[in-house]
Design a protein around this motif. Structure first.
Motif, mmCIF file in Angstrom:
data_model
loop_
_atom_site.group_PDB
_atom_site.id
_atom_site.type_symbol
_atom_site.label_atom_id
_atom_site.label_comp_id
_atom_site.label_asym_id
_atom_site.label_seq_id
_atom_site.Cartn_x
_atom_site.Cartn_y
_atom_site.Cartn_z
ATOM 1 N N GLN A 34 -1.788 -18.550 2.694
ATOM 2 C CA GLN A 34 -1.426 -17.157 2.936
ATOM 3 C C GLN A 34 -2.647 -16.315 3.296
ATOM 4 N N LEU A 35 -2.570 -15.605 4.386
ATOM 5 C CA LEU A 35 -3.561 -14.585 4.709
ATOM 6 C C LEU A 35 -2.930 -13.245 4.344
ATOM 7 N N SER A 36 -3.015 -12.924 3.059
ATOM 8 C CA SER A 36 -2.305 -11.765 2.487
ATOM 9 C C SER A 36 -3.221 -10.554 2.473
ATOM 10 N N TYR A 37 -3.464 -10.001 3.634
ATOM 11 C CA TYR A 37 -4.491 -8.974 3.771
ATOM 12 C C TYR A 37 -4.161 -7.677 3.029
ATOM 13 N N VAL A 38 -2.881 -7.384 2.820
ATOM 14 C CA VAL A 38 -2.545 -6.147 2.107
ATOM 15 C C VAL A 38 -1.941 -6.405 0.731
ATOM 16 N N TYR A 39 -1.582 -7.643 0.437
ATOM 17 C CA TYR A 39 -1.117 -7.926 -0.927
ATOM 18 C C TYR A 39 -2.312 -8.401 -1.743
ATOM 19 N N THR A 40 -3.056 -7.454 -2.265
ATOM 20 C CA THR A 40 -4.313 -7.744 -2.958
ATOM 21 C C THR A 40 -4.255 -7.281 -4.411
ATOM 22 N N ASP A 41 -3.062 -7.259 -4.997
ATOM 23 C CA ASP A 41 -2.898 -6.749 -6.352
ATOM 24 C C ASP A 41 -3.704 -7.580 -7.349
ATOM 25 N N ALA A 42 -4.507 -6.908 -8.155
ATOM 26 C CA ALA A 42 -5.346 -7.586 -9.142
ATOM 27 C C ALA A 42 -4.485 -8.266 -10.204
ATOM 28 N N LEU A 43 -4.966 -9.386 -10.725
ATOM 29 C CA LEU A 43 -4.227 -10.113 -11.754
ATOM 30 C C LEU A 43 -4.160 -9.333 -13.055
ATOM 31 N N ALA A 95 -9.817 -1.904 -3.955
ATOM 32 C CA ALA A 95 -11.052 -2.533 -3.478
ATOM 33 C C ALA A 95 -10.730 -3.850 -2.777
ATOM 34 N N GLY A 96 -9.764 -4.600 -3.312
ATOM 35 C CA GLY A 96 -9.323 -5.822 -2.645
ATOM 36 C C GLY A 96 -8.651 -5.533 -1.317
ATOM 37 N N LEU A 97 -7.884 -4.450 -1.254
ATOM 38 C CA LEU A 97 -7.243 -4.067 0.003
ATOM 39 C C LEU A 97 -8.283 -3.753 1.073
ATOM 40 N N GLU A 98 -9.325 -3.041 0.694
ATOM 41 C CA GLU A 98 -10.387 -2.726 1.657
ATOM 42 C C GLU A 98 -11.020 -4.001 2.210
ATOM 43 N N LEU A 99 -11.280 -4.966 1.321
ATOM 44 C CA LEU A 99 -11.856 -6.231 1.764
ATOM 45 C C LEU A 99 -10.849 -7.023 2.594
ATOM 46 N N GLY A 100 -9.572 -6.986 2.201
ATOM 47 C CA GLY A 100 -8.548 -7.688 2.963
ATOM 48 C C GLY A 100 -8.423 -7.164 4.382
ATOM 49 N N HIS A 148 -3.971 4.011 1.974
ATOM 50 C CA HIS A 148 -5.276 3.388 2.222
ATOM 51 C C HIS A 148 -5.202 2.342 3.339
ATOM 52 N N GLY A 149 -4.215 2.465 4.202
ATOM 53 C CA GLY A 149 -4.195 1.641 5.412
ATOM 54 C C GLY A 149 -3.243 0.467 5.416
ATOM 55 N N ALA A 150 -2.500 0.240 4.331
ATOM 56 C CA ALA A 150 -1.576 -0.895 4.288
ATOM 57 C C ALA A 150 -0.275 -0.554 4.999
ATOM 58 N N TRP A 372 -8.826 -17.564 0.753
ATOM 59 C CA TRP A 372 -8.522 -17.711 2.180
ATOM 60 C C TRP A 372 -8.388 -16.327 2.817
ATOM 61 N N THR A 373 -7.735 -15.429 2.114
ATOM 62 C CA THR A 373 -7.568 -14.062 2.616
ATOM 63 C C THR A 373 -8.899 -13.342 2.766
#
Length: 392
Positions: A34-43, A95-100, A148-150, A372-373
C-alpha cells in the motif's frame, strides 16, 4: 534503495551494502504493497490505550502484545503511552501526512524520470469500518486531514458497496467507509530490484549484495564498516536504513534506536470472480487487500514485540480465514501461496527517525507499517540533510 537514489541523483558517490543476495528481501519483500499517502494515522491513540489489557491477554486475534521485562520494551511502551493523547495522536498523524504527501510527489518525480515496472497504479483506497464509534472517529480525522492537503471522502455502507464490487460478497454490515481516491499500490520488492538496476546502470552506484556489516564505527574523520568477509570499508558518510536491525548496528555508537518489532504476515492468491477494484483495509481485522497484476495480496495481523520471521501456522490460517470471511469472492483462497512474515520497525510516534547521529553516520529508520509509503519522502529528507552538511 530510495535513499541511495536521492543521494546518487544529487551527485554523491554511493555504495549499497545489503546482507541479502538481492535487494528488498526484508520488510519490503511481501508487505501490504500500500502506498497510503494520506492514511497516516498514528498507532498510539486514546482508543487503543483502552484496548491494551485485551492485547496483553491475547484476546484480540488481529493484534497481540507480547509483554516482556526487557527495559527497552518497557521504555518504548512508556513513550508510546505518552503519545496516545488526542493532541499527540493528531500531531503525529499530521506529521505523517506531510511526509506522505512529500513521498507521493517524490515517487511521481522518480517515475517521470525512470518509468519502473512494479505493478504501480492509482487504485484508490477504502477503509471499511464495522464499529460505529471507530467510524465516527475516522470521519473526524478526515475533516482534520482535509485542511492539510488530504483528499478523502466519508461513505455510507451503500456508497462503499456501489463503488467496490468486492464488497458484494461481504455479509458483515459496514458502519461506513473512508475513501481516499488518490492512494496507490505497487510491489515494493519489484521496486527495489528495478531501482537497483537503474542505480548501477545510470548512476554508477556500487551494489554490494550478499555482504553483512558486522560492525559500524566512526572515528570522526570517516566511518568504517567491517564486513563478514573481514574486509573493512571506509566512507565519508554512512546512512543506516536497516529497519529493525539498526538497533544492533547503532548500539556500539551509543545510539539508542527506540524501535520495537511488530510482526506481520501476508500471502498472495489468484484474483477471484469479484477481485477488488480499490485497495481495501478491513479496520477491525487489521487486514489489507490489493490487486497486483492478476494476484490479490492480503496482509495483516500485528504482533508487537515479536522479532522472529518464522511462519506461525496458526497465524497464517487465521489470516486466510479472516480474509475469506471479509471478502469471500475477492480471491481464490484455496490456491493461496507465497506465505510470508516480516518485522515492521515501529517507533513510539509512528514517525521515522531521520537524522545525523554522529559526525559520519546518519539514520533513516523506524517507518513502521508505512515504510513503503514513506520511502521516497524520507529519502528526500535524509539527502537534503547530508547535502547541506557536505556544502557546509
Amino acid at each position: 534503495m530510495a535513499t541511495a537514489y536521492c543521494l546518487a541523483r544529487d551527485g554523491l558517490a554511493v555504495t549499497i551494502i545489503d546482507r541479502n543476495l538481492s535487494p528488498g528481501m526484508g520488510a519490503s519483500f511481501a508487505n501490504g504493497a500500500q502506498l497510503s499517502y494520506v492514511y497516516t494515522d498514528a498507532l498510539a491513540n486514546p482508543a487503543l490505550i483502552k484496548h491494551l489489557p485485551a492485547l496483553a491477554l491475547g484476546l484480540d486475534p488481529a493484534f497481540r502484545l507480547r509483554p516482556s521485562f526487557d527495559p527497552s520494551q518497557i521504555g518504548w511502551l512508556l513513550t508510546f503511552l505518552r503519545n496516545a493523547t488526542q493532541a499527540r495522536f493528531e500531531a503525529n498523524t499530521l506529521a505523517g501526512l506531510e511526509l506522505g504527501l512529500q513521498s507521493r510527489l517524490a515517487m511521481h518525480a522518480l517515475l517521470e524520470r525512470h518509468p519502473l515496472d512494479f505493478h504501480h497504479r492509482q487504485a484508490g483506497k477504502l477503509h471499511i469500518h464495522q464499529d460505529q464509534g471507530a467510524f465516527a472517529s475516522a470521519a473526524r480525522m478526515v475533516e482534520l486531514k482535509r485542511r492539510h492537503g488530504a483528499m478523502q471522502e466519508v461513505l455510507s455502507d451503500a456508497d462503499a458497496r456501489a463503488i467496490e464490487p468486492a464488497l458484494a460478497g461481504r455479509q458483515a454490515p459496514i458502519a461506513g467507509a473512508i475513501f481516499s481516491p488518490q492512494e496507490e499500490v505497487g510491489d515494493p520488492h519489484l521496486f527495489c530490484a528495478a531501482m537497483n538496476e537503474v542505480l548501477t546502470r545510470d548512476y554508477g552506484v556500487v551494489s554490494r549484495l550478499g555482504s553483512t556489516v558486522m560492525q559500524l564505527s566512526d572515528d570522526g574523520n570517516a566511518a568504517q564498516l567491517m564486513l563478514d568477509s573481514g574486509e573493512v570499508l571506509t566512507a565519508g558518510h554512512v546512512v543506516v536504513c536497516a529497519g529493525i536491525d539498526a538497533k544492533s548496528l547503532l548500539s556500539p555508537l551509543g545510539v539508542r534506536s527506540g524501535l520495537m518489532g511488530m510482526k506481520g504476515y501476508s500471502f498472495n492468491a489468484p484474483a477471484g470472480a469479484i477481485a477488488p477494484v480499490h485497495s481495501i483495509t478491513d479496520v477491525a481485522r487489521k487486514m489489507v487487500f490489493c490487486c497486483l497484476d492478476d494476484t490479490v495480496r492480503v496482509a495483516g495481523l500485528a504482533e508487537l514485540g515479536r522479532m522472529d520471521t518464522r511462519l506461525a501456522a496458526d497465524q497464517v490460517r487465521a489470516l486466510k480465514a479472516g480474509a475469506e470471511e471479509a471478502l469471500p469472492g475477492a480471491a481464490d483462497y484455496r490456491r493461496a501461496r507465497g506465505e510470508w512474515a516480516g518485522i515492521r520497525p515501529m517507533s513510539p510516534t509512528s514517525l521515522p527517525d531521520i537524522r545525523q547521529v554522529s559526525g559520519r553516520v546518519s539514520i533513516n529508520i523506524g517507518h513502521g507499517m508505512l515504510g513503503w509509503t514513506f520511502a521516497m519522502g524520507s529519502a528526500e529528507r535524509i539527502a537534503k540533510q547530508l547535502l547541506q552538511g557536505v556544502s557546509a
